[in-house]
Design a protein around this motif. Sequence first.
Motif: not given
Lengths: 534, 108
Positions: A17, A20, A11, A14, A167
Amino acid sequence: MRSDEGISSLWKKEDWWAVWIGFAILTVAVVVAGLEYGIKAPKIQRWVASPLDAFYSDASVKVKDWPEAFQSREALKSALPADTAERLRYARKVKYQEGKRKVSETLGFKSRYPMSEADRDAILTLATTQAHRAAIGELYEKTQTARHNFAALGILLIAMGVAFMLAVRLMGERSLTFAGGYVVVFLLATLAYFIAGQGAISAYGLPYALWALLLGLLISNTIGTPTWLLAGSKTELFIKTGLVLLGAEILFGKIVALGSRGLLVAWLVTPCVLVFMYFFGTRVLKMTSKSLVVIIAAATSVCGVSAAIATAAAAKAKKDELTLTLGMTLIFTVLMMVFMPPVIKAVGMGEQIGGAWMGGTIDSTGAVVAAGALLGDNAEIVAAVIKMIQNVLIGVVAFCIAIVWVTKVERDPGAPRPSAFEIWRRFPKFIVGFVAASLVFSFVLIPALGGGQEGLNAVDKNIIGAITKTCRGWLFCLAFVAIGLETDFRQLASQMAGGKPIILYVVGQSFNLILTLLAAYLAFGGWLLDAIPL
Amino acid sequence: MRESGNHKGCRRGLAPWARFAAGSLLLAAAVLGLMQGYTPPGVAGEVLRNNIREGIDATPLFYTESEASYEAELVARDTLERLDERADHPAGSASVGAGEDLARSEPP
């Protein structure tokens, strides 16, 4: 261990993210397709004379056996009053349903203009059956309510903004500062799409990527990009998320669309050109930036802008290197679109050979289709399919380049061979998402939706066509605006010093033209494989 | 991707804004000029004239952005399937003839 390594990298980094958010969008697209509400991601429509048309989608109805005499734009223009002809469109699509090939026809009308009774009566004169007359009546009713997409664009802006703000926040930056810049970047991206959607500009083949870059460059090289705007220009997050979505569009079942002929032209020639250009750039021209060499090579040999983006991310290229490559690719794409068809006609080359030659060398699908359309149906079909098969190669190219970069290019020559853990640590994780999306869509989702052509159609139309490709386009457009905002003309000029990038492009594209022509004759000219019966 | 080490932040004074205004006007002029649909004469303008006449959008960058790409794929697959049928059943196939081509055709 650094604070962004270990489990917290899931998490804090980058790349993760991008995976995700990308998979969240893909999941939403699959769920929405399953609900069958017909929801689509908003896009800026093509417009000609009236700019507001860009924000209104067409009303449409299905028809059957619409008279062939009125299927083209020219025919409609000569049969109807000018305004009515401009707003009416006929579209014909071929699809597979339950294993059978079916043709579907639609009549559309720009919903920004309520169809008048005079328009309706004029269109009714073209009808030859009662079913046609009923469809025209239904279309008339539908156009009385305008269908704009302002609300949908607002929802897209907010939804993506919230995802990226989350993010940014978890990566340790200020999300509200990001939000302010992001809104302006989104508006600039909308303007880029708006310009690219104008009828004549789209006919020239000048895509949103070009206008997005120019708008960003205009600001950064005059007044300078303010810090708050830079905070919203998350180039890499936008690009990597877009690439995860692009992975879902790389469906391996497509590569057999033209059988061994397609593979010969698209998959055998492309790696040869890529490798040749890499060695020519690094060993002959002695260009110092290997990342610039590889993205020019990928853009030239594979498929232009999309390949350049994927390769630039995999090879960790500089943003101005990507800008330079995109500029060169876009210029030469237009030139080749304009000049290859007349050359093919002048030398009397067969349609399918000419189509294969253009499909394997012109760098964008739109330009390939446009060039093929001038030569004839067979050229257009072969050109478009060859380009599609080449597009699928992006996944393999990006993955291989990422591996080579981590294991060889970035490696200190004196250092020991990196361990598997070290390779994984340095490997760009969004490529994992990119490849995973491609594998899931190709080998899990398509079989789950019926397999074969039926499954392929379901994924193409209901998931990719409805939502993911549009979202991917928006993400790339945001990225290009952001790249422009961060690029200085002086840096671009220094990249061009000595003219080596353009020499590399010209030599590489010339080699590509020769090798692809040879492959086209082998595959479609009867030299190696039997020609497809004409 | 790597940073390029560019200048960041707003530049002060009127000159940058004057450059911005000039650049914006130039960009707007280019867009308005292109919107007129000028095409070079002769063979150099053939493709562009055809695009404008037929309303062809030449901007799609990837195959999924082009409807023509989907249609072309279906026609190509259909043609190859019929060729395979002819190869498997040379005597019995009625749907593929020697003069068949790839052009779109109505189903029987």
